[in-house]
Design a protein around this motif. Sequence first.
Motif, short mmCIF file in Angstrom:
data_model
loop_
_atom_site.label_atom_id
_atom_site.label_comp_id
_atom_site.label_asym_id
_atom_site.label_seq_id
_atom_site.Cartn_x
_atom_site.Cartn_y
_atom_site.Cartn_z
N ALA A 418 10.51 21.26 6.26
CA ALA A 418 11.35 21.35 7.46
C ALA A 418 11.98 20.02 7.83
N GLY A 419 11.58 18.96 7.16
CA GLY A 419 12.11 17.64 7.46
C GLY A 419 11.63 17.07 8.78
N GLN A 420 10.52 17.62 9.30
CA GLN A 420 10.05 17.23 10.62
C GLN A 420 8.85 16.29 10.60
N GLU A 421 8.10 16.29 9.50
CA GLU A 421 6.89 15.48 9.43
C GLU A 421 6.88 14.65 8.16
N LEU A 422 6.35 13.42 8.28
CA LEU A 422 6.20 12.57 7.11
C LEU A 422 5.03 13.04 6.26
N ILE A 423 5.19 12.97 4.96
CA ILE A 423 4.12 13.31 4.02
C ILE A 423 3.40 12.03 3.63
N ASP A 424 2.11 12.03 3.87
CA ASP A 424 1.29 10.85 3.56
C ASP A 424 0.71 11.00 2.17
N LYS A 425 1.34 10.37 1.18
CA LYS A 425 0.85 10.45 -0.20
C LYS A 425 0.01 9.21 -0.50
N GLU A 426 -1.21 9.42 -0.97
CA GLU A 426 -2.09 8.29 -1.21
C GLU A 426 -1.59 7.40 -2.34
N GLU A 427 -0.71 7.92 -3.19
CA GLU A 427 -0.16 7.10 -4.27
C GLU A 427 0.93 6.14 -3.79
N PHE A 428 1.28 6.22 -2.52
CA PHE A 428 2.26 5.28 -1.96
C PHE A 428 1.53 3.99 -1.61
N ILE A 429 1.57 3.01 -2.53
CA ILE A 429 0.76 1.80 -2.36
C ILE A 429 1.60 0.52 -2.55
N PRO A 430 2.71 0.37 -1.83
CA PRO A 430 3.49 -0.86 -1.99
C PRO A 430 2.76 -2.10 -1.54
N PHE A 431 1.74 -1.94 -0.68
CA PHE A 431 0.96 -3.08 -0.20
C PHE A 431 -0.34 -3.26 -0.99
N SER A 432 -0.45 -2.54 -2.13
CA SER A 432 -1.65 -2.50 -2.94
C SER A 432 -2.77 -1.81 -2.16
N ILE A 433 -3.99 -1.83 -2.70
CA ILE A 433 -5.12 -1.17 -2.05
C ILE A 433 -6.37 -2.03 -2.22
N GLY A 434 -7.43 -1.66 -1.51
CA GLY A 434 -8.67 -2.40 -1.59
C GLY A 434 -8.74 -3.51 -0.57
N ASN A 435 -9.82 -4.30 -0.65
CA ASN A 435 -10.01 -5.33 0.38
C ASN A 435 -9.16 -6.58 0.15
N ARG A 436 -8.32 -6.58 -0.87
CA ARG A 436 -7.33 -7.65 -1.04
C ARG A 436 -5.92 -7.16 -0.77
N ALA A 437 -5.79 -5.96 -0.20
CA ALA A 437 -4.46 -5.45 0.15
C ALA A 437 -3.82 -6.37 1.17
N CYS A 438 -2.50 -6.22 1.33
CA CYS A 438 -1.72 -7.12 2.18
C CYS A 438 -2.28 -7.22 3.60
N LEU A 439 -2.59 -8.44 4.02
CA LEU A 439 -3.15 -8.68 5.35
C LEU A 439 -2.13 -8.36 6.44
N GLY A 440 -0.85 -8.57 6.18
CA GLY A 440 0.19 -8.38 7.19
C GLY A 440 0.88 -7.03 7.11
N LYS A 441 0.21 -6.02 6.58
CA LYS A 441 0.82 -4.70 6.40
C LYS A 441 1.37 -4.14 7.70
N ALA A 442 0.61 -4.20 8.77
CA ALA A 442 1.05 -3.62 10.05
C ALA A 442 2.30 -4.32 10.57
N LEU A 443 2.33 -5.65 10.48
CA LEU A 443 3.50 -6.40 10.94
C LEU A 443 4.71 -6.09 10.07
N ALA A 444 4.51 -6.04 8.75
CA ALA A 444 5.61 -5.77 7.83
C ALA A 444 6.23 -4.39 8.10
N LYS A 445 5.39 -3.39 8.34
CA LYS A 445 5.89 -2.04 8.61
C LYS A 445 6.71 -2.01 9.90
N MET A 446 6.23 -2.73 10.91
CA MET A 446 6.98 -2.80 12.17
C MET A 446 8.32 -3.50 11.95
#
Length: 503
Positions: A418-446
């Motif tokens: 319907a184009g109304q909701e975002l799909i959260d795919k776990e394979e979407f990992i531009p910030f990498s994953i794990g405990n070394r993932a990007c520290l500034g992810k929240a700021l970058a997304k904003m």
Amino acid sequence: MLEDFVLNPSTAIILISSAALLTIYGMTKRSHLPPSPGWSLPVIGHLYMMESNPRKQFLDWGKRLGPLVSLKMGSHLAVVLYGYDTIKEAFVKHADVFSNRPKTFITQILGKDKGFVTSTNQWKKQRKVGSEILRHLGLGSNVMEEKVQEGITELIDQLDKSQCALINPRRLISLSISRIITTLVFGQDFRYKDEQMAECASLIGDQVSLLEGAAVLNFLPFLRHLPGDIFKLQKVLATSEKLEEDLIAKQIQLRQESSDLSEDFICCYLKKIRENGKKQDSAINEENLVMVVSNLFAAGTETTCTTLCWALLYLLHHPDVYAKCYRDIVSHLGTETRPRAKDQHYLKYISATIMEVQRISSIAPFSLYHSASRDIMFKDYLIPKGTIIIPSLDSVLLSEEVWGDPRSFRPERFLDAAGQELIDKEEFIPFSIGNRACLGKALAKMELFLFLTSLVQRYTISVPQGASLPSLKDRFGLSCSPLPFEICFVPRNSSSQPAQESS
């Protein structure tokens, strides 16, 4: 005398057996390594096979040999991880083994085992303290959003002054993004128009660019002895020293000389140092502070700026997507209300567009390298201690199995039917994953949401009539940026004033 030394039969058998066992062990150990793409040559290993832009080459190796591929990078053994399941298993399930950073020539002389990117265990303490300070300073809150809005205002002012002229947007975007991180680190008094501000942004850009040329010294460090500064090592060191000593260290000194520590990252870290007192073994010290700030600058400007440049470029190539983004904004905000972070909840199409830009541009195809802290059997292969671990984020973000048509720019893949909701795919990992993932992810997304939404709301972008569209080819490096391009920012209403902020 040597001629008087005679092995008795029992001793000889033991020595011969031991030598044979060691030889067999060594051969067995090598045979358990992941497959490699070809012969490894003495000294240079597989580096002779590397193309100038090896992204497609690495993907081909993964399809042929994956999910693990071993490479000799000079004297270093490296293992490339392919596919989401493999990377997740390594960086999440076996985070205790695969969270180290490798000890390479450049990281040692520049990183000095300090800051977030260190190969020692100090990174955990630095990341913990850094995260605490960033939250204290308002990361993810309205306080941080105001800093981002100030950067956007400065960018809009500069673009309006361009009067629709053909410009390369990278410098202006970089200055605006740098303003946000410098205000966070150095405080509100460190102004955008100061010469120091421009110099800071320039130094960060120079450092990243120069490091790309010097990267080969990580694997063939003896090349630094060649006459001349072929790999720009001396320029890297000079730029790093200028950034750390002439800028960061001086700002630290200014705060130390003041009894009133205000609210910025440096002041908060200095308070942590004072709280720790004079502990000899404390990782919270001035040397680490200098490197942490340097890490924040590099992480907080280059990747966001590069992603925004890719976003403009893809929107230029896909005017239908640009038009849909604009309609999304107008239908929810109109043309006069400045976008706010809370509007991400309503502006689903432009949010999906940003995600698609991050996916298809995959600006950090190999992320930052990890290393193995001990020997481990992983996916039925031996990965020895100290092995460089290279996650192929391209193998996830550009996977045909995951996305179907990964080379097509299609924001709708992140929206429901319907184009109304975002799909959260776990394979979407531009910030990498794990405990070394990007520290500034929240700021970058904003930043990505607010900057791009504000630009689409206010401007149309174009190239001169009859001119070819800029290339979508990338320049391979620490972050893969577009080739330099120029576009015109044309105000949608040339007589309009900057949009007012929503209440």
